[in-house]
Design a protein around this motif. Structure first.
Motif, mmCIF file in Angstrom:
data_model
loop_
_atom_site.group_PDB
_atom_site.id
_atom_site.type_symbol
_atom_site.label_atom_id
_atom_site.label_comp_id
_atom_site.label_asym_id
_atom_site.label_seq_id
_atom_site.Cartn_x
_atom_site.Cartn_y
_atom_site.Cartn_z
ATOM 1 N N LEU A 403 0.828 -1.204 0.000
ATOM 2 C CA LEU A 403 0.000 0.000 0.000
ATOM 3 C C LEU A 403 0.863 1.255 0.000
ATOM 4 O O LEU A 403 0.521 2.265 -0.627
ATOM 5 N N HIS A 404 2.000 1.195 0.692
ATOM 6 C CA HIS A 404 2.958 2.306 0.645
ATOM 7 C C HIS A 404 3.468 2.487 -0.783
ATOM 8 O O HIS A 404 3.560 3.613 -1.284
ATOM 9 N N ALA A 405 3.795 1.377 -1.445
ATOM 10 C CA ALA A 405 4.337 1.440 -2.798
ATOM 11 C C ALA A 405 3.324 2.030 -3.779
ATOM 12 O O ALA A 405 3.697 2.690 -4.750
ATOM 13 N N LYS A 406 2.033 1.796 -3.519
ATOM 14 C CA LYS A 406 0.984 2.333 -4.380
ATOM 15 C C LYS A 406 0.559 3.741 -3.971
ATOM 16 O O LYS A 406 -0.322 4.336 -4.593
ATOM 17 N N GLY A 407 1.158 4.269 -2.887
ATOM 18 C CA GLY A 407 0.811 5.605 -2.422
ATOM 19 C C GLY A 407 -0.559 5.694 -1.802
ATOM 20 O O GLY A 407 -1.204 6.746 -1.827
ATOM 21 N N ARG A 408 -1.030 4.589 -1.218
ATOM 22 C CA ARG A 408 -2.381 4.563 -0.642
ATOM 23 C C ARG A 408 -2.383 4.654 0.877
ATOM 24 O O ARG A 408 -3.411 4.441 1.513
ATOM 25 N N LEU A 409 -1.211 4.945 1.454
ATOM 26 C CA LEU A 409 -1.139 5.132 2.906
ATOM 27 C C LEU A 409 -0.471 6.458 3.202
ATOM 28 O O LEU A 409 0.559 6.798 2.604
ATOM 29 N N ASP A 410 -1.049 7.202 4.122
ATOM 30 C CA ASP A 410 -0.424 8.435 4.578
ATOM 31 C C ASP A 410 0.661 8.055 5.571
ATOM 32 O O ASP A 410 0.391 7.377 6.567
ATOM 33 N N THR A 411 1.883 8.471 5.303
ATOM 34 C CA THR A 411 3.002 8.068 6.170
ATOM 35 C C THR A 411 3.074 8.887 7.455
ATOM 36 O O THR A 411 3.886 8.589 8.316
ATOM 37 N N THR A 412 2.243 9.903 7.569
ATOM 38 C CA THR A 412 2.250 10.709 8.795
ATOM 39 C C THR A 412 1.045 10.349 9.655
ATOM 40 O O THR A 412 -0.034 10.057 9.138
ATOM 41 N N ASP A 413 1.237 10.398 10.943
ATOM 42 C CA ASP A 413 0.177 10.099 11.890
ATOM 43 C C ASP A 413 -0.256 11.409 12.530
ATOM 44 O O ASP A 413 0.578 12.165 13.045
ATOM 45 N N VAL A 414 -1.546 11.729 12.459
ATOM 46 C CA VAL A 414 -2.032 12.977 13.043
ATOM 47 C C VAL A 414 -1.894 12.902 14.556
ATOM 48 O O VAL A 414 -2.344 11.955 15.195
ATOM 49 N N GLY A 415 -1.243 13.901 15.119
ATOM 50 C CA GLY A 415 -0.984 13.914 16.549
ATOM 51 C C GLY A 415 -2.157 14.436 17.353
ATOM 52 O O GLY A 415 -3.217 14.766 16.806
ATOM 53 N N PRO A 416 -1.984 14.577 18.654
ATOM 54 C CA PRO A 416 -3.054 15.052 19.518
ATOM 55 C C PRO A 416 -3.151 16.574 19.532
ATOM 56 O O PRO A 416 -2.196 17.274 19.167
ATOM 57 N N VAL A 417 -4.283 17.083 19.919
ATOM 58 C CA VAL A 417 -4.402 18.499 20.256
ATOM 59 C C VAL A 417 -3.506 18.743 21.469
ATOM 60 O O VAL A 417 -3.546 17.985 22.440
ATOM 61 N N VAL A 418 -2.686 19.791 21.407
ATOM 62 C CA VAL A 418 -1.775 20.089 22.511
ATOM 63 C C VAL A 418 -2.285 21.323 23.267
ATOM 64 O O VAL A 418 -2.469 22.392 22.674
#
Length: 531
Positions: A403-418
């Motif tokens: 899925l990474h190779a096909k560009g179908r996964l976002d490699t960043t993880d949305v963090g918490p509200v700080v």
């Protein structure tokens, strides 16, 4: 007096063949496991979590081993130095061998057939390589106690559904099916299997199977060499051949090349070069599979085990066709062998068909991400009675890489509200804010580092990939308001906006303290992050 030696510090590095996973990688795997589990559950399979450690005796020797019981696995002996050493134990190398032990141990309490799925890490003490680790996740589903190959057909259909559920599109994968019984029939016809004395020629058969398994990678000429006198590769390394005669090798290759033969036959039929009766059948779902079964029936000749295997493949083809799965998704492919030694009937693999660039920049197909088959003899090791079983194992890490190779996964993880800290004496107020956000289902945390430098707090929020920062200093507290900073919009404006655009698109908002949750939720929704 001699100075005491300092205890050397341990090296902070992962062992060879292992790796650490962070943030988005862990979240993506968990999400994938959840989607696959949803499909398994929908098909009526129940969850099972068994021990990560088994006795070597229970695991059996289905991985390559020489003289030691721990070859290919991570194993140790309990109380090895005692007068009476204990059992050899090992980390499980897959999730199927432990299932056989679980079923044999608890069979009186389990429904029959028993349908279970299991997910978790497995360990193999093998040479690591690019993308190949000694610890990896598997995601299995098995039916124990069903002799009908309808169970195999169902597994193949379910495998298609799992791939599509995690984001692999139709046309990007195919599930390939073969049958060990057909393989045995071909071996019998080729003269390397005596059904009355199956122990004879076992080493030669193993070499033949390994050669067939390399057909896609090495091609016809190289496999012919491996079947006969042996092969020397580009590096000069020599691989011993199986020693078959040219006639024997031709029989095996006719079988292994069946898919190519079927491609040619289908092409001819589409051109109209076939009888009217055959022309009429080409629009039937699974037509190519039925054509392949007829071809294999001719190859196995009078071999009874071969004919039985072909009949089983035909039944599978009929079942998946009735479920609406055509040969663009499930296809009979005689080149499928599968490496583990416990398969006794149908075997199958899911292959991703799109191309990627490997670590050396070469274009190649992504390859297999799942496999399985029927293993009717595995439980028999414990009970003495044959118990039919079939199952599949999905390589989760391989699927994620695809899925990474096909560009179908976002490699960043949305963090918490700080929630930032402007006054450390008011920590209770800040904790109350995050409590409200969490109760509303919003991921949030208070900055717990040194609050002296406010700029460091915002840098921390950027490092965490946080979408929003909450600010409440003494003035805001007295006025009963909070500042809500949209960090995503702020980053976009900082990249390209002019001063006028920056004024027109403010990224920081002052709202009443009571509206904290509502405003944060509004900003998250604008960025598609509100669930």
């Amino acid at each position: 007096m001699a100075k005491p030696k300092k205890t050397p510090r341990p090296k902070a590095q992962t062992p060879k063949g292992f790796r650490d996973y962070f943030g988005a990688e862990v979240s993506q795997r968990a999400e994938m496991l959840q989607k696959i589990a949803g499909v398994y559950h929908r098909y009526g399979f129940d969850a099972l979590e068994s021990s990560g450690v088994e006795t070597v005796e229970a695991l059996g020797k289905f991985l390559p081993d020489v003289d030691r019981p721990n070859e290919g696995v991570f194993a140790w002996q309990e109380d090895a130095d005692a007068d009476k050493p204990g059992d050899w134990l090992a980390l499980r190398y897959d999730l199927t061998a432990p299932l056989a032990r679980v079923y044999a141990q608890h069979q009186n309490d389990l429904p029959k057939p028993y349908r279970r799925y299991a997910m978790g890490p497995v360990w193999r003490n093998e040479k690591p390589g690019p993308g190949r680790f000694r610890q990896f996740y598997q995601c299995d589903a098995d039916t124990v106690g069903a002799s009908s190959v309808a169970a195999d057909a169902e597994i193949c259909a379910m495998l298609c559904d799992c791939l599509e559920a995690v984001g692999i599109e139709r046309g990007d994968y195919v599930v390939r099916i073969n049958n060990r019984k057909v393989l045995n029939g071909v071996m019998e016809v080729a003269g390397v299997l005596d059904m009355l004395h199956p122990e004879r020629h076992s080493e030669k058969r193993g070499m033949v199977l390994r050669a067939i398994d390399k057909l896609d990678r090495l091609g016809v000429d190289a496999v012919l060499q491996l079947l006969t006198e042996g092969r020397r590769d580009e590096s000069g390394d020599f691989t011993e051949g199986a020693g078959l005669t040219s006639h024997q090798a031709a029989t095996v290759m006719t079988f292994a090349n069946s898919s190519d033969a079927m491609d040619r036959s289908v092409a001819e039929i589409k051109k109209g070069n076939a009888s009217a009766e055959v022309q009429k059948l080409q629009d039937v779902i699974g037509f190519r599979n039925f054509l392949t079964c007829g071809h294999l029936k001719e190859i196995v000749g009078l071999s009874q085990v071969g004919k039985q295997g072909v009949e089983e493949l035909k039944q599978i083809a009929e079942t998946v066709a009735s479920l609406g799965y055509d040969t663009d998704r499930i296809v009979i492919d005689p080149s499928v062998v599968r490496g583990l030694g416990y398969y006794t009937g149908p075997v199958y693999e899911a292959e991703l068909t799109f191309e990627i660039q490997d670590e050396k920049g070469r274009t190649r197909n992504f390859g297999s991400v799942a496999g399985g088959g029927r293993y009717d003899d595995l439980v028999k090791r414990f009970t003495g009675q044959e118990v039919p079983a079939t199952g599949v194992s999905i390589g989760v890490d391989r699927l994620l890489a695809a899925l990474h190779a096909k560009g179908r996964l976002d490699t960043t993880d949305v963090g918490p509200v700080v929630v930032t800290v402007m006054d450390r004496d008011r920590m209770a107020d800040y904790q109350a804010m995050v409590a409200e956000l969490r109760q509303a289902g919003i991921r949030a945390e208070v900055y717990l580092g040194n609050p002296k430098n406010f700029g460091n707090q915002l840098k921390y929020a950027d490092t965490r990939n946080s979408p929003v920062a909450v600010i409440e200093g003494g003035d805001e507290h007295e006025k009963g308001v909070v500042q809500i900073k949209d960090l995503i919009l702020g980053a976009e404006i900082a990249k390209s906006a002019t001063l006028e655009e920056w004024k027109d698109r403010p990224s920081q908002f002052e709202v009443p303290r009571a509206d904290l949750v509502a405003k944060v939720r509004e900003i998250l929704a604008q960025h598609g992050l509100e669930k």
